[in-house]
Scaffold this active site. Structure first.
Site, PDB file in Angstrom:
ATOM      1  N   LYS A   1      38.994  49.388  41.867  1.00 20.82           N
ATOM      2  CA  LYS A   1      38.322  50.088  41.523  1.00 20.82           C
ATOM      3  C   LYS A   1      37.345  50.838  39.945  1.00 20.82           C
ATOM      4  CE  LYS A   1      34.325  52.602  43.393  1.00 20.82           C
ATOM      5  NZ  LYS A   1      33.521  52.281  43.700  1.00 20.82           N
TER       6      LYS A   1
ATOM      7  N   ASN B   1      25.541  49.432  49.564  1.00 19.50           N
ATOM      8  CA  ASN B   1      26.314  51.214  49.726  1.00 19.50           C
ATOM      9  C   ASN B   1      25.927  51.511  49.081  1.00 19.50           C
ATOM     10  OD1 ASN B   1      28.101  50.576  46.334  1.00 19.50           O
ATOM     11  ND2 ASN B   1      27.933  48.534  47.174  1.00 19.50           N
TER      12      ASN B   1
ATOM     13  N   ASN C   1      32.049  47.879  34.101  1.00 13.06           N
ATOM     14  CA  ASN C   1      31.473  48.134  34.568  1.00 13.06           C
ATOM     15  C   ASN C   1      30.474  48.391  33.818  1.00 13.06           C
ATOM     16  OD1 ASN C   1      29.917  48.177  36.511  1.00 13.06           O
ATOM     17  ND2 ASN C   1      31.359  49.684  38.053  1.00 13.06           N
TER      18      ASN C   1
ATOM     19  N   CYS D   1      26.364  49.125  37.876  1.00 13.36           N
ATOM     20  CA  CYS D   1      26.632  50.140  38.932  1.00 13.36           C
ATOM     21  C   CYS D   1      25.080  50.204  39.060  1.00 13.36           C
ATOM     22  CB  CYS D   1      27.374  51.255  38.414  1.00 13.36           C
ATOM     23  SG  CYS D   1      27.016  52.482  40.611  1.00 13.36           S
TER      24      CYS D   1
ATOM     25  N   GLY E   1      34.740  41.077  47.810  1.00 16.20           N
ATOM     26  CA  GLY E   1      35.013  42.175  48.498  1.00 16.20           C
ATOM     27  C   GLY E   1      34.331  41.786  49.597  1.00 16.20           C
TER      28      GLY E   1
HETATM   29  O1  RRO Z   1      30.861  52.654  43.328  1.00 23.92           O
HETATM   30  C1  RRO Z   1      29.338  52.518  43.780  1.00 23.92           C
HETATM   31  O2  RRO Z   1      28.538  52.787  44.679  1.00 23.92           O
HETATM   32  C2  RRO Z   1      28.942  51.206  42.757  1.00 23.92           C
HETATM   33  C3  RRO Z   1      29.475  50.056  41.613  1.00 23.92           C
HETATM   34 BR1  RRO Z   1      30.869  51.071  40.656  1.00 23.92          BR
HETATM   35  C4  RRO Z   1      28.941  49.593  41.904  1.00 23.92           C
HETATM   36  O3  RRO Z   1      29.297  48.877  40.649  1.00 23.92           O
HETATM   37  N1  RRO Z   1      28.253  48.718  42.031  1.00 23.92           N
HETATM   38  C5  RRO Z   1      27.942  48.913  43.623  1.00 23.92           C
HETATM   39  O4  RRO Z   1      27.017  48.301  44.564  1.00 23.92           O
HETATM   40  N2  RRO Z   1      28.246  50.302  44.180  1.00 23.92           N
END
Ligand code: RRO
Length: 304
Positions: free
Chosen positions: A46, A70, A126, A129, A264
């Site tokens: 994560k 998400n 990352n 996001c 994933g």
């Molecule tokens: O935590 C998230 O909501 C999230 C992250 Br860090 C990301 O890199 N990609 C995503 O779809 N959700």
């Protein structure tokens, strides 16, 4: 005789080209061990940032046609607390890549240094996001900012640096080039797509954060295109990510130019056995088509 499944990605030796994608079960050391037993080649954790974050309120995830939306909001225990968890994860026999984020290049550097000191075999930046302001796509859509983050982290750690790109840009190749020119050892393509769903009875956006990130089979053809375009111009390995559900998808990404694939959402549809199934399927395909190794298959579609 089988074909060679092992791959070398920026100096990391993987027993096969599968990885657990960032953000999927990526925090509990014990859960991650089960993924290793299921045959995964490497683990991405994560995303870990400088401080603990609770993330967004629920609902944070919703199933849609051909995928999941998400909006978790980067929940994570923070770098200091994660050091302990990383020790447990490190007991596994596969490389562990820690996904990291920060709000500034300096924060990326601080987290990267802590994770490498705690045993990370590599870090994945990352910068993609899709829905947390100032930390994700604002960096990942800007070649200059991406370059600054990569340079900063590269000058501070001696382990390989992967950069995970956002597809939410006009020209993903320009962004990939900026990351590689700044020293990124590998590119992961791609993170989720900005997307949303609305409940037609209440009229409300379903996710508490309203706009989230779409993953799963719906995004696969776009992710394939990104991997194809990027891998034709950069000279570092590209790791494919986006809607890989079975061995056929994995082979397609490798043909497009991916040296490895991250999985994933498929874990939500299947279970950990998806790794065994994908690895066995790739092996049988290589033998059937006369390829001696995964490496020989990488980018094989480019000749057409
Ligand atoms: O935590 C998230 O909501 C999230 C992250 Br860090 C990301 O890199 N990609 C995503 O779809 N959700």
């Amino acid at each position: 005789m089988g074909s060679k499944l092992s791959v070398n990605i920026a100096g990391l030796k993987l027993r096969n080209p599968t990885m657990l994608a960032a953000g999927i079960l990526g925090i509990s050391g014990l859960t991650l061990r089960r993924v290793v037993e299921a045959g995964v080649g490497a683990i991405v954790t994560k995303s870990i940032g400088p401080k603990p974050r609770v993330g967004y309120p629920n609902p944070t995830i919703v199933e849609v046609n051909c995928g999941f939306l998400n909006g978790m909001g980067l929940p994570n225990p923070g770098a200091d607390a994660f050091v302990e968890e990383l020790r447990v994860i490190k007991e596994s026999e596969v490389p562990v890549i820690v996904s990291i984020f920060g709000f500034t290049p300096r924060q990326f550097e601080t987290v990267a240094v802590k994770m490498v000191e705690a045993g990370a075999d590599a870090v994945e930046l990352n910068v993609s996001c899709p829905h947390v302001s100032e930390v994700g796509v604002e960096i990942g859509q800007n070649p200059q900012l991406i370059g600054e983050v990569v340079k900063r982290v590269k000058s501070a750690v001696s382990k390989p640096v992967f950069t995970k790109l956002t597809p939410n840009v006009t020209d993903v190749v320009e962004i990939a080039k900026a990351a590689v020119e700044a020293g990124s050892d590998a590119i992961t393509a791609v993170n989720t797509f900005r997307a949303m769903a609305i409940d037609i009875e209440t009229g409300r956006p379903i996710l508490a954060c309203k706009i989230g990130g779409l993953s799963g089979p719906a995004i696969k053809p776009i992710a394939i295109r990104c991997v194809y375009e990027i891998s034709r111009v950069v000279d570092v390995p590209v790791v494919g990510c986006g809607g890989i559900s079975n061995w056929q998808d994995a082979v397609e990404f490798i043909l497009a130019g991916a040296s490895a694939v991250q999985i994933g959402t498929a874990i939500a549809y299947n279970d950990f056995n998806v790794f065994h199934d994908i690895v066995d399927g790739i092996q049988a395909y290589l033998v059937r088509k006369g390829y001696g190794s995964v490496e020989k298959l990488v980018g094989a579609s480019h000749k057409y």
